[in-house]
Enzyme design. Structure first.
Site, short mmCIF file in Angstrom:
data_model
loop_
_atom_site.label_atom_id
_atom_site.label_comp_id
_atom_site.label_asym_id
_atom_site.label_seq_id
_atom_site.Cartn_x
_atom_site.Cartn_y
_atom_site.Cartn_z
CG ASN A 1 7.78 14.95 -8.54
OD1 ASN A 1 6.90 15.79 -8.55
ND2 ASN A 1 7.62 13.70 -8.94
CD GLU B 1 13.21 1.12 -5.15
OE1 GLU B 1 12.69 0.01 -5.31
OE2 GLU B 1 12.79 2.15 -5.70
CG ASN C 1 15.61 8.16 -8.68
OD1 ASN C 1 15.33 8.85 -9.65
ND2 ASN C 1 14.75 7.30 -8.17
CE LYS D 1 9.73 4.89 -13.58
NZ LYS D 1 9.03 4.20 -12.53
N PRO E 1 0.81 -1.22 0.00
CG PRO E 1 0.12 -0.89 2.20
CD PRO E 1 1.04 -1.72 1.36
CG ASN F 1 14.15 5.82 -12.05
OD1 ASN F 1 13.48 4.90 -12.46
ND2 ASN F 1 13.58 6.93 -11.63
O1 KPL Z 1 10.78 7.92 -11.04
C1 KPL Z 1 11.16 8.87 -10.39
C2 KPL Z 1 11.48 8.61 -8.96
O2 KPL Z 1 11.51 9.53 -8.16
O3 KPL Z 1 11.72 7.42 -8.64
C3 KPL Z 1 11.37 10.21 -11.03
C4 KPL Z 1 11.06 10.12 -12.51
C5 KPL Z 1 12.80 10.64 -10.84
C6 KPL Z 1 10.42 11.25 -10.52
O4 KPL Z 1 10.71 11.72 -9.24
#
Ligand code: KPL
Length: 319
Positions: A255, A270, A196, A188, A8, A192
């Site tokens: 973000n 991760e 990240n 993707k 969740p 990342n």
């Molecule tokens: O996938 C993302 C993550 O934070 O794991 C991104 C694309 C960087 C968006 O924050």
């Protein structure tokens, strides 16, 4: 359709809330934490912009109580994939469709090593989600979800997966079944890889990497190393993954990356599934990836500052 979402967290809650928006779906959340499952009281709050929706979703820590499911979405962190699948044995029948949604690539090795109840499909999503609190998720932006099998399956399984993509679309979540899911996993991954770890090192929102010349140069170099590995593996990723990563940084400027959120909550990151797994692939291919090596070293150092008390063995990502 009976749908069970395992985990969740932000993505799991978003998918559960989205799919529960259709009255003909019976949606369950399977949580290893029974007390947290009870706190949800059978509902999820979904925030989309200024609007709030209440969605009816049953939650339980007991897979046997939920029983066989048509669709299982595994939305746990990469390091919890084996435990998540194993704890959910009562959910699977030969007809169950299992789709796993993780960041990075190390879950693919985990899945390849496991004796699985059904052949899983791999999911890759560009939807944004933030968990505000247990049972309250914010939709952070629409994005396409792709799903596909890594190896050949009977045609009826492909048809079933096609219907699952249709189910997502009916629930307002753009989705498609694809034949080349590994290309999308790596597409993707490269994003990342570039964003990240650096947001952790510079302790900034995604957009902060664009305005810091040093961080931006490292982003470019890390993605280029990743691109070389993807090319050596014969994968089809966008021709200019650096521009793509910079565009994602811009689009998600405000973000806090999932990795920085993990650090701020004192949880294991991760890094092993993202830059660490890339490094391992590079080594297998005899390629150098010094920038990614440095990113892994620095994020591990930061983690070591707060993870000392976590018993060895509870975090396979770091073994
Ligand atoms: O996938 C993302 C993550 O934070 O794991 C991104 C694309 C960087 C968006 O924050």
């Amino acid at each position: 359709m009976k749908i069970v979402i395992i985990g969740p967290g932000a993505l799991g809650s978003l998918l559960a809330a989205g799919l529960a928006g259709r009255a003909d779906n019976e949606v369950w959340l399977l949580d290893h934490d029974a007390e947290r499952a009870a706190r949800m009281k059978g509902k999820l709050l979904l925030t989309v912009g200024e609007q709030e929706f209440c969605r009816l979703v049953s939650a339980s820590a007991d897979a046997a109580r939920i029983g066989p499911a048509d669709l299982v979405l595994l939305c746990v962190k990469s390091r919890d994939v084996a435990a998540g699948i194993s704890a959910a044995q009562p959910l699977y029948t030969p007809a169950t469709i299992l789709i796993t949604f993780q960041n990075g690539i190390s879950h693919l090795d985990t899945l390849a090593r496991m004796k699985l109840p059904v052949q899983p499909a791999i999911g890759v999503t560009a939807m944004g989600a933030t968990l505000k609190a247990t049972g309250h998720v914010c939709h952070g932006g629409q994005g396409l979800t792709r799903m596909g099998f890594l190896s050949p399956v009977p045609s009826e399984k492909q048809t079933q997966l096609e219907s699952v993509a249709g189910l997502f679309r009916q629930a307002g979540m753009p989705a498609e079944r694809v034949d080349n899911i590994l290309d999308f996993v790596w597409t993707k991954l490269l994003v990342n890889v570039g964003i990240n770890a650096l947001t952790v090192i510079y302790d900034c929102a995604n957009g902060g990497l664009l305005v810091n010349a040093e961080a931006r140069a490292k982003l470019v170099a890390a993605v280029r190393e990743g691109h070389a590995v993807a090319r050596a593996l014969g994968l089809k990723v966008p021709p200019d993954p650096v521009s793509q990563t910079l565009r994602v940084c811009e689009a998600t400027a405000g973000n806090i990356s999932s990795m920085l959120q993990d650090v701020r909550r004192g949880r294991p990151t991760e890094i092993g599934a993202i830059n660490g797994a890339l490094l391992a692939k590079a080594a297998e291919l005899g390629l150098e990836a010094p920038v990614n090596r440095e990113l892994v070293r620095r994020v591990r150092l930061i983690e070591d500052g707060y993870l000392r008390t976590i018993p060895r063995g509870s975090c396979p990502d770091r073994l």
